[in-house]
Design a protein around this motif. Sequence first.
Motif, short mmCIF file in Angstrom:
data_model
loop_
_atom_site.label_atom_id
_atom_site.label_comp_id
_atom_site.label_asym_id
_atom_site.label_seq_id
_atom_site.Cartn_x
_atom_site.Cartn_y
_atom_site.Cartn_z
N THR A 33 23.33 8.85 2.25
CA THR A 33 22.65 7.94 1.36
C THR A 33 23.64 6.87 0.91
N GLU A 34 23.26 5.61 1.09
CA GLU A 34 24.09 4.50 0.64
C GLU A 34 23.30 3.70 -0.39
N GLY A 35 23.99 3.11 -1.34
CA GLY A 35 23.33 2.32 -2.37
C GLY A 35 22.87 3.20 -3.51
N MET A 36 22.29 2.53 -4.51
CA MET A 36 21.85 3.25 -5.70
C MET A 36 20.47 2.78 -6.12
N GLY A 37 19.82 3.58 -6.93
CA GLY A 37 18.51 3.22 -7.46
C GLY A 37 17.49 2.99 -6.37
N LEU B 154 19.64 3.43 0.94
CA LEU B 154 19.39 3.38 2.38
C LEU B 154 20.00 4.61 3.02
N TRP B 155 19.65 4.85 4.25
CA TRP B 155 20.23 5.92 5.04
C TRP B 155 21.10 5.27 6.08
N GLY B 156 22.41 5.51 6.02
CA GLY B 156 23.34 4.86 6.94
C GLY B 156 24.17 5.88 7.70
N ALA B 157 24.80 5.42 8.78
CA ALA B 157 25.64 6.28 9.62
C ALA B 157 27.00 5.64 9.79
N GLU B 158 28.03 6.49 9.90
CA GLU B 158 29.39 6.01 10.09
C GLU B 158 30.14 7.00 10.99
N SER C 193 34.41 13.07 0.89
CA SER C 193 33.94 12.59 -0.41
C SER C 193 32.91 11.48 -0.18
N PRO C 194 31.64 11.75 -0.43
CA PRO C 194 30.61 10.74 -0.19
C PRO C 194 30.74 9.57 -1.17
N LYS C 195 30.13 8.46 -0.79
CA LYS C 195 30.18 7.26 -1.62
C LYS C 195 29.43 7.45 -2.94
N HIS C 196 28.37 8.26 -2.92
CA HIS C 196 27.56 8.50 -4.12
C HIS C 196 27.26 9.97 -4.22
N PRO C 197 27.11 10.49 -5.38
CA PRO C 197 27.24 9.85 -6.69
C PRO C 197 28.71 9.76 -7.10
N PHE C 198 28.95 8.91 -8.09
CA PHE C 198 30.31 8.72 -8.56
C PHE C 198 30.82 9.94 -9.32
N ASN C 199 29.95 10.54 -10.12
CA ASN C 199 30.33 11.72 -10.91
C ASN C 199 29.48 12.91 -10.47
N ALA C 200 29.98 13.63 -9.49
CA ALA C 200 29.23 14.77 -8.96
C ALA C 200 29.29 15.95 -9.94
N ARG C 201 28.15 16.57 -10.14
CA ARG C 201 28.08 17.76 -10.99
C ARG C 201 28.12 19.03 -10.16
N ARG C 202 27.63 18.94 -8.94
CA ARG C 202 27.58 20.13 -8.08
C ARG C 202 27.60 19.67 -6.63
N TYR D 44 22.17 13.34 -3.82
CA TYR D 44 22.47 12.58 -2.62
C TYR D 44 22.86 13.58 -1.55
N HIS D 45 22.72 13.18 -0.28
CA HIS D 45 23.08 14.13 0.77
C HIS D 45 23.72 13.42 1.95
N CYS D 46 24.46 14.21 2.72
CA CYS D 46 25.13 13.76 3.94
C CYS D 46 24.86 14.78 5.03
#
Length: 111
Positions: A11-15, A19-23, A47-56, A77-79
Amino acid sequence: MGRWAVVVQETEGMGDNRLWGAEVLAEVEGGREEALAELRRIVPAYSPKHPFNARRRRLLRDGDRYLLIVQGSMRDYHCVFTVWELLWDSERPEVQRERLADGADEAGPAG
């Protein structure tokens, strides 16, 4: 001997602009097992781009695929991590020549 790409789709971007992107995280020359070993090395520390403050963080595996679910303060968010055989690279046409020599699809990439 093949060429392999270790790929993350995330997942890329917020709100509402998510989007769903590949790298491609890494390329491996050799066998599929070597590429899978690189995948297993990369995934736990990724370390994914999002979220900035991961809780779990939860890491799941299905065969040779991994799913990382990261819970943020408001959204999850997921990868997805996989290994793909590299058949064509427009910036490195020698990859295609090697694949053709091995008997791969002679029509080349679609499109």
